[in-house]
Design an enzyme around this catalytic site. Structure first.
Site, PDB file in Angstrom:
ATOM      1  N   GLU A 107       6.729  -0.165   1.851  1.00 50.18           N
ATOM      2  CA  GLU A 107       7.526   0.280   2.999  1.00 50.18           C
ATOM      3  C   GLU A 107       6.607   0.209   4.210  1.00 50.18           C
ATOM      4  O   GLU A 107       5.775   1.082   4.418  1.00 50.18           O
ATOM      5  CB  GLU A 107       7.993   1.729   2.793  1.00 50.18           C
ATOM      6  N   CYS A 143       8.743   4.677  11.866  1.00 49.12           N
ATOM      7  CA  CYS A 143       8.782   3.292  11.379  1.00 49.12           C
ATOM      8  C   CYS A 143      10.077   2.613  11.794  1.00 49.12           C
ATOM      9  O   CYS A 143      10.082   1.441  12.160  1.00 49.12           O
ATOM     10  CB  CYS A 143       8.602   3.239   9.871  1.00 49.12           C
TER      11      CYS A 143
HETATM   12  P1  NDP Z   1      -1.935   2.737   7.289  1.00 52.43           P
HETATM   13  O1  NDP Z   1      -1.512   1.426   6.750  1.00 52.43           O
HETATM   14  O2  NDP Z   1      -3.118   2.818   8.148  1.00 52.43           O
HETATM   15  O3  NDP Z   1      -2.197   3.778   6.090  1.00 52.43           O
HETATM   16  C1  NDP Z   1      -1.214   4.097   5.130  1.00 52.43           C
HETATM   17  C2  NDP Z   1      -1.883   4.722   3.932  1.00 52.43           C
HETATM   18  O4  NDP Z   1      -2.685   3.743   3.264  1.00 52.43           O
HETATM   19  C3  NDP Z   1      -2.827   5.867   4.274  1.00 52.43           C
HETATM   20  O5  NDP Z   1      -2.737   6.872   3.276  1.00 52.43           O
HETATM   21  C4  NDP Z   1      -4.172   5.186   4.235  1.00 52.43           C
HETATM   22  O6  NDP Z   1      -5.227   6.066   4.007  1.00 52.43           O
HETATM   23  C5  NDP Z   1      -4.005   4.253   3.067  1.00 52.43           C
HETATM   24  N1  NDP Z   1      -4.937   3.137   3.010  1.00 52.43           N
HETATM   25  C6  NDP Z   1      -5.740   2.622   3.986  1.00 52.43           C
HETATM   26  N2  NDP Z   1      -6.439   1.548   3.530  1.00 52.43           N
HETATM   27  C7  NDP Z   1      -6.066   1.374   2.233  1.00 52.43           C
HETATM   28  C8  NDP Z   1      -6.411   0.424   1.222  1.00 52.43           C
HETATM   29  N3  NDP Z   1      -7.258  -0.577   1.440  1.00 52.43           N
HETATM   30  N4  NDP Z   1      -5.825   0.535   0.007  1.00 52.43           N
HETATM   31  C9  NDP Z   1      -4.931   1.519  -0.234  1.00 52.43           C
HETATM   32  N5  NDP Z   1      -4.556   2.448   0.676  1.00 52.43           N
HETATM   33  C10 NDP Z   1      -5.114   2.378   1.906  1.00 52.43           C
HETATM   34  O7  NDP Z   1      -0.635   3.318   8.008  1.00 52.43           O
HETATM   35  P2  NDP Z   1      -0.510   4.639   8.864  1.00 52.43           P
HETATM   36  O8  NDP Z   1      -0.920   5.828   8.074  1.00 52.43           O
HETATM   37  O9  NDP Z   1      -1.141   4.403  10.185  1.00 52.43           O
HETATM   38  O10 NDP Z   1       1.071   4.731   9.022  1.00 52.43           O
HETATM   39  C11 NDP Z   1       1.774   4.133  10.050  1.00 52.43           C
HETATM   40  C12 NDP Z   1       2.481   2.892   9.548  1.00 52.43           C
HETATM   41  O11 NDP Z   1       3.378   3.245   8.513  1.00 52.43           O
HETATM   42  C13 NDP Z   1       3.331   2.219  10.609  1.00 52.43           C
HETATM   43  O12 NDP Z   1       3.201   0.827  10.551  1.00 52.43           O
HETATM   44  C14 NDP Z   1       4.743   2.643  10.212  1.00 52.43           C
HETATM   45  O13 NDP Z   1       5.726   1.783  10.713  1.00 52.43           O
HETATM   46  C15 NDP Z   1       4.640   2.639   8.734  1.00 52.43           C
HETATM   47  N6  NDP Z   1       5.693   3.453   8.140  1.00 52.43           N
HETATM   48  C16 NDP Z   1       6.668   2.834   7.402  1.00 52.43           C
HETATM   49  C17 NDP Z   1       7.707   3.567   6.865  1.00 52.43           C
HETATM   50  C18 NDP Z   1       8.744   2.924   6.013  1.00 52.43           C
HETATM   51  O14 NDP Z   1       9.402   3.641   5.251  1.00 52.43           O
HETATM   52  N7  NDP Z   1       8.969   1.634   6.069  1.00 52.43           N
HETATM   53  C19 NDP Z   1       7.810   5.022   7.091  1.00 52.43           C
HETATM   54  C20 NDP Z   1       6.743   5.557   7.857  1.00 52.43           C
HETATM   55  C21 NDP Z   1       5.724   4.779   8.358  1.00 52.43           C
HETATM   56  P3  NDP Z   1      -6.021   6.710   5.258  1.00 52.43           P
HETATM   57  O15 NDP Z   1      -4.987   7.298   6.193  1.00 52.43           O
HETATM   58  O16 NDP Z   1      -6.838   7.730   4.597  1.00 52.43           O
HETATM   59  O17 NDP Z   1      -6.761   5.559   5.893  1.00 52.43           O
END
Ligand code: NDP
Length: 489
Positions: free
Chosen positions: A238, A272
Site C-alpha cells: 500500500e 496517502c
Molecule cells: P516509508 O516508506 O518511509 O516507511 C514506511 C515503513 O517502512 C516505516 O515503518 C519504515 O521504517 C519502514 N522501512 C524503511 N525502510 C525499510 C526497508 N528497507 N525495509 C523494510 N521497511 C522499511 O513511508 P512513510 O513512513 O514516510 O509513510 C508515508 C508514505 O506512506 C507515503 O508515501 C504515503 O502515501 C504512504 N501511505 C500509503 C497508504 C496506503 O494505504 N496506500 C496509507 C498511508 C500512507 P522507519 O519509519 O523506521 O524508517
C-alpha cells in the site's frame, strides 16, 4: 576480548516541539527472527480457536480500544502532532474496520460449496480459506492507528499471528495497540511489536514470515518487495498516491470546494489518498477556484491540522512549490513562504504545468494544484496520466458513476471526500506506484489467507476417466458428449 554493546535505542519526538515522548529499542535481526519464531507457535494456537474464538477475543480488544480511545488519541497526538479530533477520526475508523473483519471472517473465509460440473457430478466441491501463518506488518506514521490496523485487524481475523513494525516516528502508538491486545488476549503472543528504524523493517521482511503487508512510500515498497523476493515471500504493498479530484460543470461547487480543502489540507496533507490535483470544467472553473481560496483562507495550521510529522518532508513540499512557481504557476494562497520550520500554510496553486513535480510527484503536504479543463474527457485523461493510481474523487450530479468507472484508481468517491476509506466492506488499494493487493473488505480478509480447494467423492463416477481401466467406449462417449455440449456457437 569481547566487546559489550549497550542495546541501541531511539527517541520518539513530538514533531510540534521536538520534546522526547518515548525511547524504544532498535531491535536487531536476531531479535526480529526470535519474535517471528514465537509468532509461529502463537499462530497455531490462534488458528485452532476458529472464527468464533477469535471473534470473541478481537471483540475484547475492540472494546478496550473504544473504552480507552482518549488515551490512544493522546499518544497519536504526541507522536504526530495532529489535533485531537483528527486522532479520534482515525481511531473511530480503525474500530469500525476491526469490528467488520471479526464479524465477517467466517462468512468470507469459511467453507463454500462450488459446482463440480457435469463430468464430475459425483464429487462434492468446496473451497475454504486457511490462515497463512505469520504476517509481518510494516506501517507508516501518518495514520499510525488506522493504516496498520487495516492490515493487522484483517490478518488476525483471518487466523494469522502478526509481528508489527511501526514507523520510527510512531512507535508509542504501536506499543499501545500491542499492549492492549495482550491484555485482551493474554494467552499467547499473537500480536507482537518490533521497533527500530528502516533496518528493523528490512529484517522483518527476511525473518521467515508468510507474508509482508507494507504501507509506506513506493520507494521503500520496492526495497521490501526485492528483499521478499529472495525467499518468495508474498507481499501486499500500500504505497503513496497523487490523487485527483474532478469537478464537472453540474457539480455542487460548495461541496466540491469543501471536499478539496478537506482532502488537500487535513492532516497537513499527509494522507496517502489525500487530494493533490484538481481538474475543473472550464464553465465553473473561476467560481470553483474562488470558493476554494475562500474556504482555504480559514484553515489554520496548528488549529485545523498539525505540523509536518517528518521534518525531511518540509524540503519536498518547498521544492514542489518553488518548482511550480518557477515554471509559471501562481499561488493564490500560500506559496514560497508557506513552508515554516514545522508547519506549512495551506497553498493553492493554479496554472501549474502538468509535467512539474507538484503535479506528478507525491507532495504529501498541505498544497493543491487546480487546473482548468475543456471537458470531462480531458479531466479523465489528465487524472489518469499518472504513475500512481490510489484514490480519486468526482463531483458531478449526472455523470458520477460513469466518470468514476473511467478513473484508473483503486477506489473513487463520488460527491464526498474519501468516503471509501470509512466503508469497511470496501477493498482498499492501488495500482502502479501506489502498489497492489487489497486491505479492508472481503478482499482484505482473503489477502491474508490461502484458498484450500477440496473435492470429495460422493459415489463412484458413472464415466470413469482417471483410471487405466478406462475403456475405448467411455472415451468415445465423452468425446461425443463434450462435442454436443460445447460444440455449438
Ligand atoms: P516509508 O516508506 O518511509 O516507511 C514506511 C515503513 O517502512 C516505516 O515503518 C519504515 O521504517 C519502514 N522501512 C524503511 N525502510 C525499510 C526497508 N528497507 N525495509 C523494510 N521497511 C522499511 O513511508 P512513510 O513512513 O514516510 O509513510 C508515508 C508514505 O506512506 C507515503 O508515501 C504515503 O502515501 C504512504 N501511505 C500509503 C497508504 C496506503 O494505504 N496506500 C496509507 C498511508 C500512507 P522507519 O519509519 O523506521 O524508517
Amino acid at each position: 576480548m569481547t566487546t559489550v554493546h549497550a542495546p541501541a535505542t531511539f527517541d520518539s519526538l513530538n514533531p510540534a516541539t521536538d520534546a522526547v515522548v518515548g525511547t524504544y529499542a532498535v531491535h536487531s535481526a536476531e531479535q526480529v527472527e526470535a519474535a517471528v519464531a514465537r509468532a509461529k507457535e502463537a499462530a497455531d494456537w490462534w488458528a485452532s480457536l476458529g472464527f468464533a474464538g477469535r471473534a470473541e477475543r478481537l471483540g475484547r480488544w475492540r472494546a478496550a480500544i473504544a473504552r480507552r480511545m482518549s488515551e490512544l488519541c493522546a499518544v497519536v497526538g504526541e507522536e504526530t502532532g495532529k489535533p485531537a479530533g483528527d486522532a479520534q477520526l482515525e481511531v473511530v475508523l480503525a474500530i469500525e474496520h476491526l469490528a467488520w473483519a471479526a464479524k465477517n471472517a467466517r462468512k468470507v473465509l469459511g467453507p463454500r460449496r462450488r459446482m463440480p460440473g457435469l463430468l464430475l457430478s459425483n464429487q462434492a466441491a468446496s473451497v475454504e480459506y486457511h490462515p497463512l501463518g505469520v504476517i509481518g506488518v510494516i506501517g507508516p506514521w501518518n495514520y499510525p492507528v488506522y493504516t496498520p490496523l487495516g492490515s493487522v485487524s484483517y490478518a488476525l481475523a483471518a487466523g494469522n499471528a502478526v509481528v508489527f513494525k511501526p514507523s520510527e516516528y510512531t512507535p508509542g502508538v504501536g506499543k499501545w495497540l500491542v499492549d492492549t491486545f495482550a491484555e485482551a488476549v493474554p494467552e499467547r503472543p499473537v500480536l507482537q511489536l518490533v521497533t527500530g528504524l528502516g533496518e528493523t523493517g528490512a529484517a522483518l521482511t527476511r525473518a521467515g514470515v508468510d507474508k509482508i503487508a507494507f504501507t509506506g512510500s513506493a520507494a521503500t515498497g520496492k526495497k521490501v518487495m526485492a528483499a521478499a523476493a529472495e525467499t518468495l515471500t508474498p507481499v501486499v504493498i500500500e504505497a503513496g498516491g497523487k490523487d485527483p479530484l474532478l469537478v464537472d460543470e453540474d457539480a455542487d461547487l460548495d461541496a466540491a470546494a469543501d471536499a478539496t480543502v478537506w482532502g488537500a489540507f487535513s492532516n497537513a496533507g499527509q494522507t496517502c489518498a489525500g487530494v493533490e490535483r484538481v481538474y475543473v470544467h472550464q464553465r465553473v472553473y473561476d467560481e470553483f477556484v474562488a470558493k476554494v481560496v475562500d474556504k482555504a483562507r480559514r484553515v489554520e495550521p496548528g488549529r485545523d491540522y498539525g505540523p509536518m510529522t517528518m521534518p525531511a518532508q518540509l524540503d519536498v513540499v518547498r521544492r514542489h512549490i518553488e518548482d511550480a512557481l518557477a515554471r509559471g504557476g501562481k499561488a493564490l494562497l500560500g506559496g514560497k513562504d508557506a513552508v515554516g520550520a514545522r508547519f506549512v500554510e495551506p497553498t493553492v496553486l493554479v496554472d501549474v504545468p502538468e509535467d512539474s513535480a507538484a503535479v506528478r510527484e507525491e507532495t504529501f503536504g498541505p498544497t493543491v494544484t487546480i487546473a482548468k479543463v475543456a471537458d470531462m474527457d480531458e479531466a479523465v485523461a489528465k487524472a489518469n496520466d499518472s504513475t500512481y493510481g490510489l484514490g480519486s474523487t468526482v463531483f458531478s450530479k449526472q455523470r458520477g458513476m460513469e466518470l468514476a468507472r473511467r478513473l484508473r484508481t483503486g477506489q473513487t468517491a463520488i460527491n464526498a471526500p474519501l468516503s471509501f476509506a470509512g466503508i469497511a466492506s470496501l477493498p482498499f488499494g492501488g495500482l502502479g506506484d501506489s502498489g497492489f493487493g487489497r486491505i479492508h473488505g472481503p478482499e482484505g480478509l482473503r489477502e491474508f489467507a490461502r484458498p484450500k480447494a477440496i473435492a470429495r467423492q460422493r459415489f463412484p463416477a458413472p464415466i470413469a476417466l482417471t483410471t487405466f481401466a478406462r475403456s475405448k467406449t467411455t472415451e468415445a462417449l465423452v468425446g461425443k458428449l463434450i462435442a454436443k455440449l460445447h460444440g455449438r456457437g
